[in-house]
Design a protein around this motif. Structure first.
Motif, PDB file in Angstrom:
ATOM      1  N   PHE A 271       9.889  25.389  20.341  1.00 49.84           N
ATOM      2  CA  PHE A 271      10.774  24.286  19.967  1.00 49.84           C
ATOM      3  C   PHE A 271       9.976  23.002  19.788  1.00 49.84           C
ATOM      4  CE2 PHE A 271      13.639  20.765  20.953  1.00 49.84           C
ATOM      5  CZ  PHE A 271      14.725  21.054  20.131  1.00 49.84           C
ATOM      6  N   ARG A 272       8.949  22.838  20.614  1.00 46.84           N
ATOM      7  CA  ARG A 272       8.074  21.662  20.504  1.00 46.84           C
ATOM      8  C   ARG A 272       7.114  21.896  19.342  1.00 46.84           C
ATOM      9  NH1 ARG A 272       5.732  20.428  26.392  1.00 46.84           N
ATOM     10  NH2 ARG A 272       4.739  18.777  25.178  1.00 46.84           N
ATOM     11  N   ARG A 273       7.477  21.360  18.194  1.00 49.28           N
ATOM     12  CA  ARG A 273       6.746  21.706  16.974  1.00 49.28           C
ATOM     13  C   ARG A 273       5.318  21.186  16.958  1.00 49.28           C
ATOM     14  NH1 ARG A 273      11.107  19.746  12.709  1.00 49.28           N
ATOM     15  NH2 ARG A 273      11.595  18.336  14.440  1.00 49.28           N
ATOM     16  N   GLU A 274       5.048  20.133  17.733  1.00 50.49           N
ATOM     17  CA  GLU A 274       3.668  19.628  17.789  1.00 50.49           C
ATOM     18  C   GLU A 274       2.728  20.665  18.410  1.00 50.49           C
ATOM     19  OE1 GLU A 274       5.681  18.308  21.622  1.00 50.49           O
ATOM     20  OE2 GLU A 274       6.204  18.423  19.479  1.00 50.49           O
ATOM     21  N   ARG A 275       3.275  21.672  19.100  1.00 52.76           N
ATOM     22  CA  ARG A 275       2.459  22.699  19.742  1.00 52.76           C
ATOM     23  C   ARG A 275       2.281  23.951  18.869  1.00 52.76           C
ATOM     24  NH1 ARG A 275       3.584  23.714  26.109  1.00 52.76           N
ATOM     25  NH2 ARG A 275       2.424  21.922  26.931  1.00 52.76           N
ATOM     26  N   ARG A 276       3.013  24.040  17.788  1.00 51.51           N
ATOM     27  CA  ARG A 276       3.029  25.294  17.026  1.00 51.51           C
ATOM     28  C   ARG A 276       1.673  25.658  16.434  1.00 51.51           C
ATOM     29  NH1 ARG A 276       8.905  25.164  13.810  1.00 51.51           N
ATOM     30  NH2 ARG A 276      10.197  25.303  15.717  1.00 51.51           N
ATOM     31  N   GLU A 277       0.889  24.664  16.041  1.00 50.02           N
ATOM     32  CA  GLU A 277      -0.426  24.965  15.485  1.00 50.02           C
ATOM     33  C   GLU A 277      -1.289  25.688  16.515  1.00 50.02           C
ATOM     34  OE1 GLU A 277      -4.147  22.750  13.171  1.00 50.02           O
ATOM     35  OE2 GLU A 277      -2.772  21.575  14.420  1.00 50.02           O
ATOM     36  N   ALA A 278      -1.185  25.288  17.783  1.00 56.01           N
ATOM     37  CA  ALA A 278      -1.956  25.943  18.841  1.00 56.01           C
ATOM     38  C   ALA A 278      -1.573  27.416  18.975  1.00 56.01           C
ATOM     39  CB  ALA A 278      -1.745  25.225  20.169  1.00 56.01           C
ATOM     40  N   TYR A 279      -0.333  27.733  18.631  1.00 52.79           N
ATOM     41  CA  TYR A 279       0.146  29.115  18.677  1.00 52.79           C
ATOM     42  C   TYR A 279      -0.051  29.835  17.345  1.00 52.79           C
ATOM     43  CZ  TYR A 279       2.534  28.269  23.152  1.00 52.79           C
ATOM     44  OH  TYR A 279       2.824  27.998  24.474  1.00 52.79           O
ATOM     45  N   LEU A 489      -4.569  18.699  23.590  1.00 52.48           N
ATOM     46  CA  LEU A 489      -4.699  17.838  22.417  1.00 52.48           C
ATOM     47  C   LEU A 489      -3.357  17.568  21.746  1.00 52.48           C
ATOM     48  CD1 LEU A 489      -6.450  16.216  20.494  1.00 52.48           C
ATOM     49  CD2 LEU A 489      -6.884  18.330  19.197  1.00 52.48           C
ATOM     50  N   PRO A 490      -2.545  18.606  21.401  1.00 55.68           N
ATOM     51  CA  PRO A 490      -1.241  18.285  20.793  1.00 55.68           C
ATOM     52  C   PRO A 490      -0.327  17.501  21.733  1.00 55.68           C
ATOM     53  CG  PRO A 490      -1.399  20.645  21.279  1.00 55.68           C
ATOM     54  CD  PRO A 490      -2.772  20.071  21.429  1.00 55.68           C
ATOM     55  N   ASP A 491      -0.430  17.760  23.033  1.00 53.39           N
ATOM     56  CA  ASP A 491       0.401  17.005  23.976  1.00 53.39           C
ATOM     57  C   ASP A 491      -0.001  15.538  23.996  1.00 53.39           C
ATOM     58  OD1 ASP A 491       1.664  19.355  24.561  1.00 53.39           O
ATOM     59  OD2 ASP A 491       0.789  19.608  26.558  1.00 53.39           O
ATOM     60  N   GLU A 492      -1.296  15.278  23.996  1.00 49.05           N
ATOM     61  CA  GLU A 492      -1.774  13.894  23.988  1.00 49.05           C
ATOM     62  C   GLU A 492      -1.460  13.213  22.660  1.00 49.05           C
ATOM     63  OE1 GLU A 492      -5.891  14.293  24.854  1.00 49.05           O
ATOM     64  OE2 GLU A 492      -5.593  14.737  26.994  1.00 49.05           O
ATOM     65  N   ASN A 493      -1.595  13.953  21.562  1.00 48.47           N
ATOM     66  CA  ASN A 493      -1.271  13.385  20.253  1.00 48.47           C
ATOM     67  C   ASN A 493       0.205  13.009  20.167  1.00 48.47           C
ATOM     68  OD1 ASN A 493      -3.882  13.609  19.320  1.00 48.47           O
ATOM     69  ND2 ASN A 493      -3.540  15.553  18.257  1.00 48.47           N
ATOM     70  N   PHE A 494       1.036  13.886  20.689  1.00 45.84           N
ATOM     71  CA  PHE A 494       2.484  13.613  20.666  1.00 45.84           C
ATOM     72  C   PHE A 494       2.796  12.350  21.448  1.00 45.84           C
ATOM     73  CE2 PHE A 494       6.640  13.827  22.696  1.00 45.84           C
ATOM     74  CZ  PHE A 494       7.474  14.046  21.615  1.00 45.84           C
ATOM     75  N   PHE A 541       1.551  22.870   8.263  1.00 48.80           N
ATOM     76  CA  PHE A 541       1.681  21.668   9.081  1.00 48.80           C
ATOM     77  C   PHE A 541       2.894  20.852   8.644  1.00 48.80           C
ATOM     78  CE2 PHE A 541       0.794  17.464  10.668  1.00 48.80           C
ATOM     79  CZ  PHE A 541       0.197  17.691  11.891  1.00 48.80           C
ATOM     80  N   GLU A 542       3.075  20.715   7.351  1.00 53.21           N
ATOM     81  CA  GLU A 542       4.207  19.943   6.828  1.00 53.21           C
ATOM     82  C   GLU A 542       5.533  20.606   7.168  1.00 53.21           C
ATOM     83  OE1 GLU A 542       5.617  17.666   2.749  1.00 53.21           O
ATOM     84  OE2 GLU A 542       4.123  19.279   2.622  1.00 53.21           O
ATOM     85  N   ALA A 543       5.573  21.941   7.071  1.00 58.89           N
ATOM     86  CA  ALA A 543       6.813  22.674   7.359  1.00 58.89           C
ATOM     87  C   ALA A 543       7.207  22.576   8.828  1.00 58.89           C
ATOM     88  CB  ALA A 543       6.650  24.142   6.967  1.00 58.89           C
ATOM     89  N   ASN A 544       6.237  22.225   9.684  1.00 56.50           N
ATOM     90  CA  ASN A 544       6.503  22.154  11.121  1.00 56.50           C
ATOM     91  C   ASN A 544       6.313  20.745  11.680  1.00 56.50           C
ATOM     92  OD1 ASN A 544       6.795  25.158  12.141  1.00 56.50           O
ATOM     93  ND2 ASN A 544       5.168  25.167  10.609  1.00 56.50           N
ATOM     94  N   TRP A 545       6.371  19.740  10.812  1.00 52.09           N
ATOM     95  CA  TRP A 545       6.203  18.365  11.257  1.00 52.09           C
ATOM     96  C   TRP A 545       7.275  18.039  12.293  1.00 52.09           C
ATOM     97  CZ3 TRP A 545       2.952  14.647  11.846  1.00 52.09           C
ATOM     98  CH2 TRP A 545       3.366  13.320  11.994  1.00 52.09           C
TER      99      TRP A 545
END
Length: 556
Positions: A271-279, A489-494, A541-545
């Motif tokens: 659900f947290r889309r900022e984390r999806r790239e890591a997955y 990294l995504p958590d800090e970026n968010f 990345f755009e689809a999961n912004w």
């Protein structure tokens, strides 16, 4: 049918006498907007009701008539309720509060809050008086409601930066004193507090664990914490209390989540889309989460502390933040005094070791100075700093001030809470307990990470009572820890983007800042995408912004 058609005015009253605000202002959320799924959030909070009948019922609850009502205005809007101020012709004022459609569990939440407020008020705590209530919409106003005392004071959040440190320290000490009084009240079981008659209305029989008083019959019944009922979880027939012992309280929420996943679960993207790239944009299996929840249930019996005094079922405010603390200047002492603690919805009775902790809006755990309880002070060169750095320094100062005084006063005035508050094992148990009960949102890693830590620190938890019932292979442990680092990294970026854009929980922003925040979010998105040369990566990345609208139904 619209309100204007179904509501008929008494012939002697004009339309202007009914309300100072247009009906849509009463029915709609107007206190802010959301950057993500704005229309959905607004729809969740739109509630139509019969304004005239609510006014009549409110007047009736204090022994007055419809004619005695001078006006009714929207006073405030919170996360779960809309609050109206009703003023009588003679100047008497009271509050009417109604829940949003999204608020759950409707009947239990309202019935429990009323019982909790009346119980604690009878114990001498500064809790608003309840004049009347309805936990169902089966009434003339067509809505659930609570009518209560209008506390004449100021929210602490509105003035804490304007008062002297001594006054603020005094208020924090009063908070701790009130908490100490609350936590000294013993309960026979865990769950939430009710009138026995209210539970009988919904169940058709006497339920709950009775808590007799001299003049009113209270009992402990189902747990009203939001995550126990969120989304389709309200359809589940699971144990939500009363909890007979600490172990039952530790396991109920995890068992609820397993039942939910067995019935409704399916693979989901986080659900947290900022984390999806890591997955790697892959859906995560709900079966993996069930496995980790089952691991949690294996370790849960050993999480109960040996100190039996920490097992006692206790109660405290569910959201003790400055906006729920009403203060006023005493005419006698000239000092700030707490005149009301408001917003008791979702109050839960739990073992003390699970309730303990500095309230979220008062804690500053991540700050080394707060961890060491160093008395806070402003920088000596504050006047020489530019405005931005001044504001930052003042923010740090007040965060440390709240944490410091709360912790020191708790050590002096609420020793048992202090012991659970600072005990490293209890702190970890609460983290694990909260994570195991949280609604699954397409990730199991955070729970697994804590379970790995529990297995590594088992001697501390179990104190040689039994061997660890769960085991992770060394390679699994290594990969879990590496992935935790990857998520940093995504958590800090968010968090950095959240501060830059200026949004709060669920991407909420005040009305006046919405257009600016929305434009800034779009600008940041464009800049990030421009730095990604690979078309396929850029498209994913755009689809999961994380600040675009999304379909949430699978996560409910």
């Amino acid at each position: 049918m619209s309100f204007l058609v179904e509501f008929h005015l008494p012939s002697e009253l004009s339309a202007a006498a009914i309300t100072s605000d247009p009906p849509d202002n009463f029915f709609n959320y107007t206190s802010g907007l959301w950057l993500v799924n704005k229309d959905l959030r607004l729809a969740e909070r739109r509630r139509e009701f019969n304004v005239g009948e609510l006014r009549r019922l409110a007047a009736q609850s204090v022994g007055r008539t419809f004619k005695d009502v001078a006006n009714m205005v929207k006073l405030d809007e919170g996360g779960f309720n809309r609050i109206f101020l009703i003023t009588m012709n003679d100047g008497f004022q009271m509050v009417a509060r109604i829940p949003y459609p999204v608020t759950v569990p409707k009947f239990y939440a309202i019935a429990s809050e009323v019982a909790t407020m009346r119980f604690l008020r009878a114990k001498g705590l500064p809790v608003p008086e309840v004049y009347g209530y309805s936990p169902t919409s089966d009434n003339a106003a067509l809505t659930e409601y609570i009518f209560m005392e209008f506390v004449k004071g100021t929210k602490l959040t509105d003035i804490f930066m304007e008062v002297k440190e001594a006054d603020l320290a005094s208020v924090l000490r009063q908070i701790v004193q009130l908490e100490s009084r609350m936590m000294s009240i013993s309960f026979p079981a865990g769950g939430s507090l009710y009138y026995a008659d209210d539970l009988k209305k919904i169940s058709g029989r006497t339920t709950g664990v009775q808590l007799p008083l001299t003049d009113e019959q209270f009992c402990v019944g189902p747990d009203t914490r939001l995550h126990m009922w969120f989304g389709r979880r309200s359809q589940l027939d699971v144990d939500r209390g009363p909890y007979e012992n600490a172990q039952a309280a530790l396991t109920a929420a995890a068992q609820k989540e397993i039942a939910y996943l067995q019935r409704f679960g399916r693979p989901l993207l986080p659900f947290r889309r900022e984390r999806r790239e890591a997955y790697e944009y892959k859906k995560q299996s709900h079966l993996d989460h069930i496995k980790n929840l089952e691991r949690y249930l294996l370790v849960a019996p050993s999480l109960v502390p040996e100190n039996s005094s920490l097992h006692a079922f206790s109660i405290r405010h569910p959201d003790l933040q400055p906006s729920n603390v009403m203060v006023s200047t005493s005419p006698d002492s000239g000092r700030l005094e707490i005149v009301g603690l408001i917003d008791w919805q979702h109050t839960t009775i739990l073992p003390l070791f699970l309730l303990a902790g500095i309230p979220d809006r008062l804690q500053n755990y991540d700050d080394p100075a707060s961890q060491l309880l160093i008395p806070p002070s402003l920088p000596p060169d504050l006047d020489k700093l530019d405005e931005a750095k001044q504001m930052e320094a003042i923010g740090v100062y007040y965060a440390r001030l709240f944490h410091y005084h709360y912790a020191k006063d708790t050590e002096e005035l609420n020793k048992l809470h202090h012991d659970a508050l600072w005990d490293s094992v209890c702190i970890f148990i609460r983290r694990l307990f909260d994570r195991a009960g949280a609604p699954w949102e397409g990730e199991t890693h955070d729970l697994k990470e804590l379970l790995v830590e529990a297995s590594e620190r088992w001697d501390v938890f179990a104190q040689a009572r039994m061997p660890c019932p769960i085991k992770f292979e060394p390679d699994d442990v290594r990969k879990t820890k590496e992935f935790s680092e990857r998520l940093q990294l995504p958590d800090e970026n968010f968090e950095g983007l959240r501060r830059m854009i200026g949004f709060e929980s669920e991407t909420w922003v005040p009305n006046e800042g919405y257009d600016t925040a929305k434009a800034l979010a779009q600008t940041l998105k464009s800049k990030v995408l421009a730095r990604i040369p690979e078309a396929e990566v850029r498209e994913k990345f755009e689809a999961n912004w994380f600040l675009d609208d999304m379909d949430e139904k699978d996560y409910m």
